[in-house]
Design an enzyme around this catalytic site. Structure first.
Site, PDB file in Angstrom:
ATOM      1  N   THR A  46      34.584  28.502  36.281  1.00  0.00           N
ATOM      2  CA  THR A  46      35.289  28.818  34.986  1.00  0.00           C
ATOM      3  C   THR A  46      36.140  27.738  34.866  1.00  0.00           C
ATOM      4  OG1 THR A  46      35.063  31.021  35.319  1.00  0.00           O
ATOM      5  CG2 THR A  46      36.725  30.284  33.799  1.00  0.00           C
TER       6      THR A  46
ATOM      7  N   ARG B 289      26.641  41.986  33.441  1.00  0.00           N
ATOM      8  CA  ARG B 289      27.742  41.933  34.296  1.00  0.00           C
ATOM      9  C   ARG B 289      28.851  41.220  33.218  1.00  0.00           C
ATOM     10  NH1 ARG B 289      31.505  37.741  36.159  1.00  0.00           N
ATOM     11  NH2 ARG B 289      32.839  38.826  37.561  1.00  0.00           N
TER      12      ARG B 289
ATOM     13  N   GLY C 160      32.669  39.319  33.351  1.00  0.00           N
ATOM     14  CA  GLY C 160      34.134  39.073  34.054  1.00  0.00           C
ATOM     15  C   GLY C 160      35.231  39.362  33.467  1.00  0.00           C
ATOM     16  N   ASP C 161      36.139  38.543  33.765  1.00  0.00           N
ATOM     17  CA  ASP C 161      37.595  38.681  33.120  1.00  0.00           C
ATOM     18  C   ASP C 161      37.839  37.719  31.980  1.00  0.00           C
ATOM     19  OD1 ASP C 161      37.479  36.600  35.248  1.00  0.00           O
ATOM     20  OD2 ASP C 161      39.583  36.358  35.067  1.00  0.00           O
TER      21      ASP C 161
ATOM     22  N   GLY D  68      39.012  33.050  38.948  1.00  0.00           N
ATOM     23  CA  GLY D  68      39.195  33.966  40.127  1.00  0.00           C
ATOM     24  C   GLY D  68      37.921  34.976  40.201  1.00  0.00           C
TER      25      GLY D  68
ATOM     26  N   GLY E 157      36.513  37.942  38.835  1.00  0.00           N
ATOM     27  CA  GLY E 157      36.912  38.583  37.830  1.00  0.00           C
ATOM     28  C   GLY E 157      37.046  40.003  37.868  1.00  0.00           C
TER      29      GLY E 157
HETATM   30  N1  ASP Z   1      36.447  34.877  36.776  1.00  0.00           N
HETATM   31  C1  ASP Z   1      35.107  34.481  36.239  1.00  0.00           C
HETATM   32  C2  ASP Z   1      34.214  35.662  36.359  1.00  0.00           C
HETATM   33  O1  ASP Z   1      34.517  36.488  37.146  1.00  0.00           O
HETATM   34  C3  ASP Z   1      34.749  33.633  37.725  1.00  0.00           C
HETATM   35  C4  ASP Z   1      35.534  32.184  37.923  1.00  0.00           C
HETATM   36  O2  ASP Z   1      36.823  32.368  37.672  1.00  0.00           O
HETATM   37  O3  ASP Z   1      34.815  31.237  37.912  1.00  0.00           O
HETATM   38  O4  ASP Z   1      33.369  35.684  35.750  1.00  0.00           O
END
Ligand code: ASP
Length: 310
Positions: A176, A204, A206-207, A228, A230
């Protein structure tokens, strides 16, 4: 004019040393340097923090090295579903998009949601309808094709597992991207963009596009962009937690960011890192993984590009 500064990240994770060649490392450093310079230049010319983080993230999205925009990972259906969010600490305006396909720079669409719609968060088909109204053109699927990401997906496509950017066995890197900045007027902003996780299913999310979890900005406290696992960052409401610790407990940015990444997220089983800046231009970049692609630059002539722990 107050101190201004910018920090960017290209994801945290376990960057297995053997997989990192000198050439690869140089390309990562170059891509980070380029995005950093683009964002810093906006601030130097007395542009806004929002424009600085937007421009820096566009540059990272255009690089195939990171899991965002062009370099986005494959979903279980062999497509790319991208998420992005942007927030202005001056007025708490925010824009986010999720599950979008074909858009070259998802962060621009998030910014348009913030500036040109009455909403904060648009997802899927609806977000794409909005993009159409805003005259975005869609990229061909080939624009997002990357041999390495394709192979990562082929390795696990027939399983139930989903993974962060690189496989856990080989190299569990979260790719990310994000940027945080404090401009000459003391306004802060944050932007985050991602392709999510390889082989992700069921829509799905993520965060990263969730305001308060992966991305947050408030002039009273700080601007934060996370990377991180997510699912844990959502449960820990990580970005907002950093802001809360500053606002309610009077912690400094470095204390608050460290508390969240080295203690609170670990306690609930999450791993990753974040970048944060406060309204005085102070920066924190903690992570609890082996490394995090990151870079920062301040008007007080402090600058760095780092991958591993120093
Ligand atoms: N936080 C991101 C997610 O869970 C993944 C990443 O940080 O690469 O989608």
């Amino acid at each position: 004019m107050s101190k201004f500064s910018i920090a960017i990240h290209g994801g945290a994770g376990t960057l297995v040393k053997g997989m990192m060649t000198k050439e690869k490392e140089t390309s990562y450093r170059k891509a980070l340097q380029k995005a950093l310079q683009i964002g810093y230049k906006v601030l130097e010319q007395e542009g806004t923090a929002i424009d600085a983080v937007n421009q820096a993230v566009i540059s990272l999205e255009d690089s195939p090295l990171f899991n965002a925009g062009k370099g986005s990972v494959f979903t279980a259906d062999g497509t790319h579903e991208m998420d992005a969010a942007i927030m202005d600490g001056k007025n708490l305006n925010a824009g986010a998009v999720s599950l979008i396909t074909g858009i070259k720079n998802p962060i621009n669409l998030a910014k348009d949601v913030m500036e040109k719609s009455d909403h904060v968060f648009l997802a899927g088909e609806g977000a794409l309808r909005f993009a159409k109204e805003m005259n975005y053109s869609l990229e061909e699927k080939t624009y997002f094709f990357d041999e390495l990401r394709h192979q990562q997906w082929l390795d696990i496509r027939d399983t139930d597992s989903f993974q962060l950017d690189h496989s856990v066995k080989k190299d569990s890197k979260f790719g990310t991207v994000g940027a945080v900045a404090c401009d000459t007027k003391g306004n802060v902003a944050a932007a985050t963009s991602t392709g999510g996780m390889t082989n992700k299913r069921y829509g799905r999310v993520g965060d990263s596009p969730m305001i308060g979890s992966g991305n947050y900005a408030n002039n009273k406290t700080c601007a934060v962009s996370c990377t991180g696992s997510g699912e844990y960052f959502i449960r820990g409401v990580v970005a907002y937690d950093v802001s809360c610790l500053m606002e309610y407990k009077g912690m400094s940015i470095s204390e608050a960011a460290t508390e969240v990444i080295q203690k609170r997220i670990l306690e609930i089983g999450g791993d990753g890192g974040l970048i944060a800046v406060d309204a005085y231009g102070n920066i924190a970049m903690p992570f609890n993984t082996e490394g995090m692609y990151r870079a920062f630059k301040t008007s007080t002539k402090n600058e760095g590009i780092m991958i591993y722990k120093t």
